[in-house]
Design a protein around this motif. Structure first.
Motif, mmCIF file in Angstrom:
data_model
loop_
_atom_site.group_PDB
_atom_site.id
_atom_site.type_symbol
_atom_site.label_atom_id
_atom_site.label_comp_id
_atom_site.label_asym_id
_atom_site.label_seq_id
_atom_site.Cartn_x
_atom_site.Cartn_y
_atom_site.Cartn_z
ATOM 1 N N TYR A 314 0.808 -1.222 0.000
ATOM 2 C CA TYR A 314 0.000 0.000 0.000
ATOM 3 C C TYR A 314 0.843 1.275 0.000
ATOM 4 O O TYR A 314 0.300 2.382 -0.115
ATOM 5 N N HIS A 315 2.151 1.115 0.112
ATOM 6 C CA HIS A 315 3.052 2.270 0.035
ATOM 7 C C HIS A 315 3.707 2.392 -1.334
ATOM 8 O O HIS A 315 4.308 3.423 -1.634
ATOM 9 N N LEU A 316 3.607 1.343 -2.150
ATOM 10 C CA LEU A 316 4.281 1.341 -3.440
ATOM 11 C C LEU A 316 3.552 2.211 -4.456
ATOM 12 O O LEU A 316 2.329 2.121 -4.600
ATOM 13 N N GLU A 317 4.313 3.029 -5.158
ATOM 14 C CA GLU A 317 3.763 3.859 -6.228
ATOM 15 C C GLU A 317 4.104 3.316 -7.606
ATOM 16 O O GLU A 317 3.700 3.886 -8.627
ATOM 17 N N ALA A 318 4.861 2.206 -7.647
ATOM 18 C CA ALA A 318 5.229 1.565 -8.904
ATOM 19 C C ALA A 318 5.617 0.132 -8.593
ATOM 20 O O ALA A 318 5.991 -0.189 -7.456
ATOM 21 N N PRO A 319 5.507 -0.761 -9.573
ATOM 22 C CA PRO A 319 5.940 -2.148 -9.340
ATOM 23 C C PRO A 319 7.431 -2.218 -9.008
ATOM 24 O O PRO A 319 8.224 -1.386 -9.451
ATOM 25 N N VAL A 320 7.817 -3.223 -8.231
ATOM 26 C CA VAL A 320 9.220 -3.441 -7.895
ATOM 27 C C VAL A 320 9.993 -3.818 -9.165
ATOM 28 O O VAL A 320 9.521 -4.609 -9.983
ATOM 29 N N GLU A 321 11.165 -3.238 -9.341
ATOM 30 C CA GLU A 321 12.008 -3.529 -10.497
ATOM 31 C C GLU A 321 13.254 -4.303 -10.044
ATOM 32 O O GLU A 321 13.766 -4.099 -8.938
ATOM 33 N N ARG A 322 13.724 -5.204 -10.939
ATOM 34 C CA ARG A 322 14.961 -5.940 -10.687
ATOM 35 C C ARG A 322 15.933 -5.755 -11.851
ATOM 36 O O ARG A 322 15.532 -5.807 -13.007
ATOM 37 N N VAL A 323 17.218 -5.545 -11.521
ATOM 38 C CA VAL A 323 18.288 -5.557 -12.515
ATOM 39 C C VAL A 323 19.311 -6.579 -12.037
ATOM 40 O O VAL A 323 19.858 -6.447 -10.939
ATOM 41 N N THR A 324 19.550 -7.603 -12.855
ATOM 42 C CA THR A 324 20.352 -8.735 -12.414
ATOM 43 C C THR A 324 21.250 -9.221 -13.549
ATOM 44 O O THR A 324 21.252 -8.676 -14.648
ATOM 45 N N GLY A 325 21.979 -10.306 -13.264
ATOM 46 C CA GLY A 325 22.644 -11.032 -14.327
ATOM 47 C C GLY A 325 21.605 -11.717 -15.198
ATOM 48 O O GLY A 325 20.427 -11.808 -14.840
ATOM 49 N N PHE A 326 22.039 -12.209 -16.344
ATOM 50 C CA PHE A 326 21.107 -12.840 -17.278
ATOM 51 C C PHE A 326 20.956 -14.333 -16.996
ATOM 52 O O PHE A 326 21.804 -14.950 -16.343
ATOM 53 N N ASP A 327 19.865 -14.906 -17.482
ATOM 54 C CA ASP A 327 19.607 -16.336 -17.321
ATOM 55 C C ASP A 327 20.375 -17.126 -18.380
ATOM 56 O O ASP A 327 19.808 -17.778 -19.262
ATOM 57 N N THR A 328 21.673 -17.063 -18.291
ATOM 58 C CA THR A 328 22.549 -17.764 -19.230
ATOM 59 C C THR A 328 23.716 -18.351 -18.449
ATOM 60 O O THR A 328 24.006 -17.916 -17.337
ATOM 61 N N PRO A 329 24.412 -19.329 -19.034
ATOM 62 C CA PRO A 329 25.690 -19.712 -18.438
ATOM 63 C C PRO A 329 26.605 -18.488 -18.390
ATOM 64 O O PRO A 329 26.518 -17.601 -19.237
ATOM 65 N N TYR A 330 27.484 -18.470 -17.405
ATOM 66 C CA TYR A 330 28.314 -17.278 -17.212
ATOM 67 C C TYR A 330 29.202 -17.046 -18.428
ATOM 68 O O TYR A 330 29.967 -17.930 -18.832
ATOM 69 N N PRO A 331 29.120 -15.860 -19.050
ATOM 70 C CA PRO A 331 29.903 -15.593 -20.265
ATOM 71 C C PRO A 331 31.302 -15.101 -19.936
ATOM 72 O O PRO A 331 31.476 -14.124 -19.213
ATOM 73 N N HIS A 332 32.312 -15.766 -20.458
ATOM 74 C CA HIS A 332 33.686 -15.397 -20.158
ATOM 75 C C HIS A 332 34.049 -14.061 -20.803
ATOM 76 O O HIS A 332 34.357 -13.073 -20.133
ATOM 77 N N SER A 333 33.977 -13.993 -22.126
ATOM 78 C CA SER A 333 34.434 -12.803 -22.839
ATOM 79 C C SER A 333 33.464 -11.631 -22.720
ATOM 80 O O SER A 333 33.844 -10.483 -22.959
ATOM 81 N N LEU A 334 32.220 -11.918 -22.335
ATOM 82 C CA LEU A 334 31.199 -10.857 -22.271
ATOM 83 C C LEU A 334 30.757 -10.585 -20.838
ATOM 84 O O LEU A 334 29.644 -10.117 -20.618
ATOM 85 N N GLU A 335 31.626 -10.854 -19.862
ATOM 86 C CA GLU A 335 31.154 -10.731 -18.492
ATOM 87 C C GLU A 335 30.794 -9.296 -18.109
ATOM 88 O O GLU A 335 29.900 -9.073 -17.298
ATOM 89 N N TRP A 336 31.415 -8.308 -18.729
ATOM 90 C CA TRP A 336 31.077 -6.934 -18.361
ATOM 91 C C TRP A 336 29.744 -6.502 -18.963
ATOM 92 O O TRP A 336 29.123 -5.553 -18.485
ATOM 93 N N ALA A 337 29.279 -7.207 -19.979
ATOM 94 C CA ALA A 337 27.919 -6.987 -20.474
ATOM 95 C C ALA A 337 26.910 -7.734 -19.614
ATOM 96 O O ALA A 337 25.750 -7.326 -19.505
ATOM 97 N N TYR A 338 27.357 -8.813 -18.990
ATOM 98 C CA TYR A 338 26.498 -9.619 -18.115
ATOM 99 C C TYR A 338 26.163 -8.867 -16.829
ATOM 100 O O TYR A 338 25.044 -8.929 -16.328
ATOM 101 N N PHE A 339 27.124 -8.141 -16.293
ATOM 102 C CA PHE A 339 26.906 -7.437 -15.029
ATOM 103 C C PHE A 339 25.849 -6.343 -15.169
ATOM 104 O O PHE A 339 25.795 -5.651 -16.184
ATOM 105 N N PRO A 340 25.025 -6.128 -14.138
ATOM 106 C CA PRO A 340 24.232 -4.897 -14.097
ATOM 107 C C PRO A 340 25.173 -3.699 -14.118
ATOM 108 O O PRO A 340 26.120 -3.628 -13.333
ATOM 109 N N GLY A 341 24.941 -2.776 -15.037
ATOM 110 C CA GLY A 341 25.806 -1.620 -15.182
ATOM 111 C C GLY A 341 25.003 -0.348 -15.353
ATOM 112 O O GLY A 341 23.792 -0.327 -15.137
ATOM 113 N N PRO A 342 25.654 0.743 -15.742
ATOM 114 C CA PRO A 342 24.992 2.046 -15.792
ATOM 115 C C PRO A 342 23.804 2.097 -16.737
ATOM 116 O O PRO A 342 22.821 2.787 -16.448
#
Length: 355
Positions: A314-342
């Motif tokens: 009853y205090h929420l003015e918007a749905p809860v949002e999540r920013v996370t890693g992706f539902d994939t095996p951990y990517p070696h060469s693309l790990e900085w794209a995998y991380f939540p970033g700016p």
């Protein structure tokens, strides 16, 4: 400490402890050294923790100082390491086993889940498992799929285990001391991406020297940070950000760059969780963003989202949002794209503030 923007000075009795700037590795090493000195029942065990001092040097010098009976190497057998620690704890010791990478902990799950977590209950309190399982976790060092996982949600699901994740050198030292003195088994995950100093985690930006960062101020000597108390990194009115580990620094950097009046809570411990601090913040801001590095599906953010919705609906003015890693095996060469970033965190903030 929950609800305070300033770090409380550590003290021993009426004396404020001297402070200086160190990184997380040094803070962890100090905590282990202090507990080995204070308590003869504390022992450290694991792969390469003795003579070599650990793959990240967290136990450097401890065997030379405290002896091979207190700090010793083990075979490459995670189930053996954790199983032996359970027996040592039941016998009366306080073992601190190190699992070299969190990715290696899975062979020891049976001992953690079936033995350590249940020992106090199944023995009606006759036996306990006062063990602290330390392990580096998360990405940031291009370690690939078998050196970069964030499995914290697996352990928060197990009744009887406590799960701790520090984000600063100050907390790493104080939380580790508190974990070692706790009578229940604790999983102590150390975000290796910030081992050598807090920074934004943006791969294409210069790292802020940890010796100039306020989070690197750590008192000398013994002090504890209580388990189950969140830390208010910054106060704000526009929205609440719930996060932990490396993502504390990333979320703070994004909010600062965007000029968003966000309140950021560093959860510190996932179990026990500081639900009162979460409720108070979300009720104040009316909006909630959850950020973690681990995979999205069944990640700890899902539990946080459910708790916020149940308790603060009853205090929420918007749905809860999540920013996370992706539902994939951990990517070696693309790990900085995998991380939540700016980019992704910024988009989630914009969406929350527009609703």
């Amino acid at each position: 400490m929950s609800g305070d923007t300033a770090q409380e000075p550590a003290s021993l009795g009426d004396n404020v402890l001297p402070e200086r700037r160190i990184n997380m590795i040094e803070a962890i090493n100090e905590a282990l050294d202090i507990m080995l000195t204070r308590d003869p029942d504390v022992i450290i065990m694991g792969e390469d923790v003795g003579y070599f001092g650990g793959v990240f040097r967290a136990t450097a010098g401890l065997q030379a100082k405290h002896g091979k009976n207190r700090v010793f190497d083990t075979p490459i057998s995670e189930c053996g390491i954790i199983g032996a620690a359970v027996g040592m704890g039941a016998y009366g010791l306080r073992p601190v086993p190190e699992i070299q990478f969190a990715d290696y902990i899975y062979p020891g799950l049976d001992q953690l889940i079936s033995e350590a977590a249940r020992l106090r209950y199944r023995s009606a309190g006759d036996y306990i498992a006062p063990m602290t399982v330390r392990s580096p976790f998360g990405g940031g060092i291009f370690g690939g799929q078998t050196h970069s996982q964030s499995p914290e949600a697996l352990f928060t699901h197990v009744a009887g285990l406590k799960t701790v994740i520090p984000a600063t050198p100050y907390d790493a030292k104080g939380l580790l001391i508190a974990a070692i003195e706790d009578n229940d088994p604790v999983i102590f995950f150390e975000p290796k991406r910030i081992y050598n100093g807090p920074f934004t985690g943006f791969y294409d930006q210069p790292v802020e020297p940890w010796k100039k960062h306020p989070d690197s101020v750590v008192p000398e000597g013994y002090y504890k940070v209580p388990l189950g108390k969140a830390r208010t990194v910054r106060e704000g009115e526009a929205l609440t950000v719930l996060t932990y580990g490396t993502m504390v620094h990333v979320a703070e950097a994004v909010c600062r760059e965007k000029g968003v009046d966000a309140e950021i809570l560093d959860l510190r411990t996932l179990v026990p969780l500081d639900i009162k601090a979460i409720e108070a913040s979300v009720e104040k801001t009316g909006r909630c963003l959850i950020v973690h590095e681990a995979t999205r599906t069944s990640g700890f953010g899902a539990e946080l989202s459910a708790l916020v919705t149940e308790r603060c609906f009853y205090h929420l003015e918007a749905p809860v949002e999540r920013v996370t890693g992706f539902d994939t095996p951990y990517p070696h060469s693309l790990e900085w794209a995998y991380f939540p970033g700016p980019v992704r965190i910024g988009e989630a903030i914009d969406k929350l503030l527009s609703e």
